[in-house]
Design a protein around this motif. Sequence first.
Motif, PDB file in Angstrom:
ATOM      1  N   GLU A   1       7.458  15.989   0.144  1.00  0.00           N
ATOM      2  CA  GLU A   1       7.848  17.159  -0.640  1.00  0.00           C
ATOM      3  C   GLU A   1       6.731  18.171  -0.811  1.00  0.00           C
ATOM      4  OE1 GLU A   1       9.123  15.333  -4.232  1.00  0.00           O
ATOM      5  OE2 GLU A   1      11.011  14.582  -3.386  1.00  0.00           O
ATOM      6  N   MET A   2       5.548  17.888  -0.274  1.00  0.00           N
ATOM      7  CA  MET A   2       4.426  18.819  -0.426  1.00  0.00           C
ATOM      8  C   MET A   2       4.724  20.128   0.311  1.00  0.00           C
ATOM      9  SD  MET A   2       1.235  16.155  -0.045  1.00  0.00           S
ATOM     10  CE  MET A   2      -0.056  17.375  -0.309  1.00  0.00           C
ATOM     11  N   PRO A   3       4.408  21.276  -0.302  1.00  0.00           N
ATOM     12  CA  PRO A   3       4.788  22.561   0.288  1.00  0.00           C
ATOM     13  C   PRO A   3       3.862  23.036   1.401  1.00  0.00           C
ATOM     14  CG  PRO A   3       3.706  22.913  -1.819  1.00  0.00           C
ATOM     15  CD  PRO A   3       3.819  21.426  -1.652  1.00  0.00           C
ATOM     16  N   ASP A   4       2.664  22.482   1.480  1.00  0.00           N
ATOM     17  CA  ASP A   4       1.680  22.971   2.441  1.00  0.00           C
ATOM     18  C   ASP A   4       1.294  21.887   3.444  1.00  0.00           C
ATOM     19  OD1 ASP A   4       1.347  25.508   1.069  1.00  0.00           O
ATOM     20  OD2 ASP A   4       0.281  24.361  -0.475  1.00  0.00           O
ATOM     21  N   LYS A   5       0.579  22.307   4.464  1.00  0.00           N
ATOM     22  CA  LYS A   5       0.013  21.350   5.397  1.00  0.00           C
ATOM     23  C   LYS A   5      -0.951  20.422   4.669  1.00  0.00           C
ATOM     24  CE  LYS A   5      -0.115  23.637   9.927  1.00  0.00           C
ATOM     25  NZ  LYS A   5      -1.050  24.160  10.972  1.00  0.00           N
ATOM     26  N   LEU A   6      -1.127  19.234   5.216  1.00  0.00           N
ATOM     27  CA  LEU A   6      -2.049  18.280   4.618  1.00  0.00           C
ATOM     28  C   LEU A   6      -3.447  18.451   5.209  1.00  0.00           C
ATOM     29  CD1 LEU A   6       0.076  15.003   4.687  1.00  0.00           C
ATOM     30  CD2 LEU A   6       0.137  16.880   3.049  1.00  0.00           C
ATOM     31  N   VAL A   7      -4.437  18.161   4.390  1.00  0.00           N
ATOM     32  CA  VAL A   7      -5.817  18.144   4.859  1.00  0.00           C
ATOM     33  C   VAL A   7      -6.176  16.740   5.364  1.00  0.00           C
ATOM     34  CG1 VAL A   7      -8.233  18.453   4.188  1.00  0.00           C
ATOM     35  CG2 VAL A   7      -6.468  19.986   3.279  1.00  0.00           C
TER      36      VAL A   7
ATOM     37  N   SER B   1       0.853  -1.183   0.000  1.00  0.00           N
ATOM     38  CA  SER B   1       0.000   0.000   0.000  1.00  0.00           C
ATOM     39  C   SER B   1       0.888   1.231   0.000  1.00  0.00           C
ATOM     40  CB  SER B   1      -0.913  -0.007   1.235  1.00  0.00           C
ATOM     41  OG  SER B   1      -1.827   1.057   1.201  1.00  0.00           O
ATOM     42  N   ASP B   2       0.323   2.352  -0.435  1.00  0.00           N
ATOM     43  CA  ASP B   2       1.068   3.610  -0.465  1.00  0.00           C
ATOM     44  C   ASP B   2       0.317   4.686   0.288  1.00  0.00           C
ATOM     45  OD1 ASP B   2       3.532   3.386  -2.214  1.00  0.00           O
ATOM     46  OD2 ASP B   2       2.041   2.523  -3.558  1.00  0.00           O
ATOM     47  N   LEU B   3       1.070   5.679   0.771  1.00  0.00           N
ATOM     48  CA  LEU B   3       0.450   6.843   1.385  1.00  0.00           C
ATOM     49  C   LEU B   3      -0.183   7.707   0.308  1.00  0.00           C
ATOM     50  CD1 LEU B   3       2.727   8.374   4.163  1.00  0.00           C
ATOM     51  CD2 LEU B   3       0.547   7.204   4.423  1.00  0.00           C
ATOM     52  N   ARG B   4      -1.313   8.331   0.654  1.00  0.00           N
ATOM     53  CA  ARG B   4      -1.975   9.260  -0.245  1.00  0.00           C
ATOM     54  C   ARG B   4      -2.414  10.463   0.586  1.00  0.00           C
ATOM     55  NH1 ARG B   4      -7.506   9.137  -3.508  1.00  0.00           N
ATOM     56  NH2 ARG B   4      -8.321   8.524  -1.498  1.00  0.00           N
ATOM     57  N   ALA B   5      -2.072  11.666   0.136  1.00  0.00           N
ATOM     58  CA  ALA B   5      -2.346  12.867   0.918  1.00  0.00           C
ATOM     59  C   ALA B   5      -3.176  13.853   0.110  1.00  0.00           C
ATOM     60  CB  ALA B   5      -1.034  13.522   1.348  1.00  0.00           C
ATOM     61  N   LEU B   6      -4.076  14.548   0.795  1.00  0.00           N
ATOM     62  CA  LEU B   6      -4.918  15.576   0.184  1.00  0.00           C
ATOM     63  C   LEU B   6      -4.361  16.945   0.552  1.00  0.00           C
ATOM     64  CD1 LEU B   6      -7.492  16.354  -1.387  1.00  0.00           C
ATOM     65  CD2 LEU B   6      -8.724  16.288   0.810  1.00  0.00           C
ATOM     66  N   ALA B   7      -4.033  17.730  -0.466  1.00  0.00           N
ATOM     67  CA  ALA B   7      -3.510  19.080  -0.272  1.00  0.00           C
ATOM     68  C   ALA B   7      -4.669  20.067  -0.118  1.00  0.00           C
ATOM     69  CB  ALA B   7      -2.639  19.468  -1.466  1.00  0.00           C
ATOM     70  N   PRO B   8      -4.394  21.267   0.435  1.00  0.00           N
ATOM     71  CA  PRO B   8      -5.468  22.268   0.601  1.00  0.00           C
ATOM     72  C   PRO B   8      -6.144  22.662  -0.707  1.00  0.00           C
ATOM     73  CG  PRO B   8      -3.548  22.861   1.904  1.00  0.00           C
ATOM     74  CD  PRO B   8      -3.138  21.703   1.051  1.00  0.00           C
TER      75      PRO B   8
ATOM     76  N   GLY C   1      -7.114  20.708  -2.950  1.00  0.00           N
ATOM     77  CA  GLY C   1      -7.978  19.627  -3.393  1.00  0.00           C
ATOM     78  C   GLY C   1      -7.276  18.559  -4.207  1.00  0.00           C
ATOM     79  N   LYS C   2      -5.963  18.686  -4.391  1.00  0.00           N
ATOM     80  CA  LYS C   2      -5.204  17.716  -5.181  1.00  0.00           C
ATOM     81  C   LYS C   2      -4.700  16.584  -4.290  1.00  0.00           C
ATOM     82  CE  LYS C   2      -1.078  17.304  -8.114  1.00  0.00           C
ATOM     83  NZ  LYS C   2       0.111  18.009  -8.661  1.00  0.00           N
ATOM     84  N   TRP C   3      -4.826  15.349  -4.790  1.00  0.00           N
ATOM     85  CA  TRP C   3      -4.294  14.183  -4.088  1.00  0.00           C
ATOM     86  C   TRP C   3      -2.884  13.891  -4.580  1.00  0.00           C
ATOM     87  CZ3 TRP C   3      -6.318  11.657   0.013  1.00  0.00           C
ATOM     88  CH2 TRP C   3      -7.679  11.885   0.308  1.00  0.00           C
ATOM     89  N   VAL C   4      -1.995  13.550  -3.659  1.00  0.00           N
ATOM     90  CA  VAL C   4      -0.615  13.199  -3.978  1.00  0.00           C
ATOM     91  C   VAL C   4      -0.355  11.807  -3.422  1.00  0.00           C
ATOM     92  CG1 VAL C   4       1.806  13.755  -3.541  1.00  0.00           C
ATOM     93  CG2 VAL C   4       0.173  15.591  -3.985  1.00  0.00           C
ATOM     94  N   THR C   5       0.258  10.942  -4.214  1.00  0.00           N
ATOM     95  CA  THR C   5       0.483   9.551  -3.808  1.00  0.00           C
ATOM     96  C   THR C   5       1.969   9.248  -3.688  1.00  0.00           C
ATOM     97  OG1 THR C   5      -1.555   8.842  -4.907  1.00  0.00           O
ATOM     98  CG2 THR C   5       0.055   7.126  -4.395  1.00  0.00           C
ATOM     99  N   GLY C   6       2.343   8.508  -2.616  1.00  0.00           N
ATOM    100  CA  GLY C   6       3.731   8.094  -2.395  1.00  0.00           C
ATOM    101  C   GLY C   6       4.396   8.892  -1.280  1.00  0.00           C
ATOM    102  N   GLU C   7       5.113   8.185  -0.404  1.00  0.00           N
ATOM    103  CA  GLU C   7       5.765   8.844   0.737  1.00  0.00           C
ATOM    104  C   GLU C   7       6.686   9.985   0.316  1.00  0.00           C
ATOM    105  OE1 GLU C   7       7.910   6.754   3.705  1.00  0.00           O
ATOM    106  OE2 GLU C   7       6.172   5.624   4.388  1.00  0.00           O
ATOM    107  N   THR C   8       7.509   9.743  -0.674  1.00  0.00           N
ATOM    108  CA  THR C   8       8.468  10.779  -1.073  1.00  0.00           C
ATOM    109  C   THR C   8       7.731  12.019  -1.571  1.00  0.00           C
ATOM    110  OG1 THR C   8       8.659   9.734  -3.253  1.00  0.00           O
ATOM    111  CG2 THR C   8      10.323   9.151  -1.611  1.00  0.00           C
ATOM    112  N   SER C   9       6.643  11.831  -2.293  1.00  0.00           N
ATOM    113  CA  SER C   9       5.860  12.967  -2.782  1.00  0.00           C
ATOM    114  C   SER C   9       5.162  13.689  -1.634  1.00  0.00           C
ATOM    115  CB  SER C   9       4.824  12.511  -3.814  1.00  0.00           C
ATOM    116  OG  SER C   9       5.456  11.917  -4.933  1.00  0.00           O
TER     117      SER C   9
END
Length: 295
Positions: A153-159, A133-140, A142-150
Amino acid sequence: MTLYSSKKVVAIGGGHGLGRMLSALKDFGGNATGIVATTDNGGSTGRIRNCQGGIAWGDTRNCINQLITEPSISSMMFEYRFKGSGELDGHNLGNLMLTALDNLSVRPLDATNLIRNMLKVDVNIIPMSEHPSDLRALAPNGKWVTGETSVDEMPDKLVRLDLEPEVPATREGVVAIEQADAIILGPGSFLTSIMPPLLLPEIGRAIANNRKAHLIFVENLSPEYGPAGKMSLLEKLEWCERACRGRRVDVVLGNEPHPELDMWNCVTTPLASPNRDWRHDRTKLQHAIESLLLD
């Protein structure tokens, strides 16, 4: 009966932080268990996952490395990292050994136990899940980013933080939590080491249902970068408690006082290694956890 034989301790996390904690708990032997994140997609681990699939083995290998007490040819093999200009450059032989066992249809937990026995490691090491399984994060935005390394590297806090796909927790890890006298979260990268196991519903539920255990959050000694670095300690505690079905963190263990956290029991004690102040000292960690178990 000693503390080591009468109490059971579970530590949850990944990589260097969990390895450090488990090495501080090594006197508990089989009464100590590490539940290890398996979502890494960087470095040697990420390259192996890209071409072979499977769970991420790097954090498990790191924890085992830190628990090796008898150096041997076997341990040197397990820790060996290839160098050069070919495809093997940067790969760790331990990662390849665990991947080979996985490809031979050996159950991931059995593969881990085989390596532990070979290297005479008594502490239990359990992958959070035996399914990739992989991590998936929602940015403020509304964009989803997949993968720990990504995610790192996200510039903002996660939702929001999820696992993709949803996978079951390893049953033995859930049982260890149910039987624990202390459950330790951290130290380590908050979003990519501590949170992934807590995102598994069975693990969050088991922590919530074990009311006899001390639930201990161990702070990092140096600041994090990326989105985790933008989170306050209060926010991290709230994320943990939400994942654990509202179960309250009983103790926040750290190097510095936190008067703003008046709703939590904060225990302040020196934890830093004398020669590297960003790293926890094993003996100080051991004494701190043992004193909490004796309360």
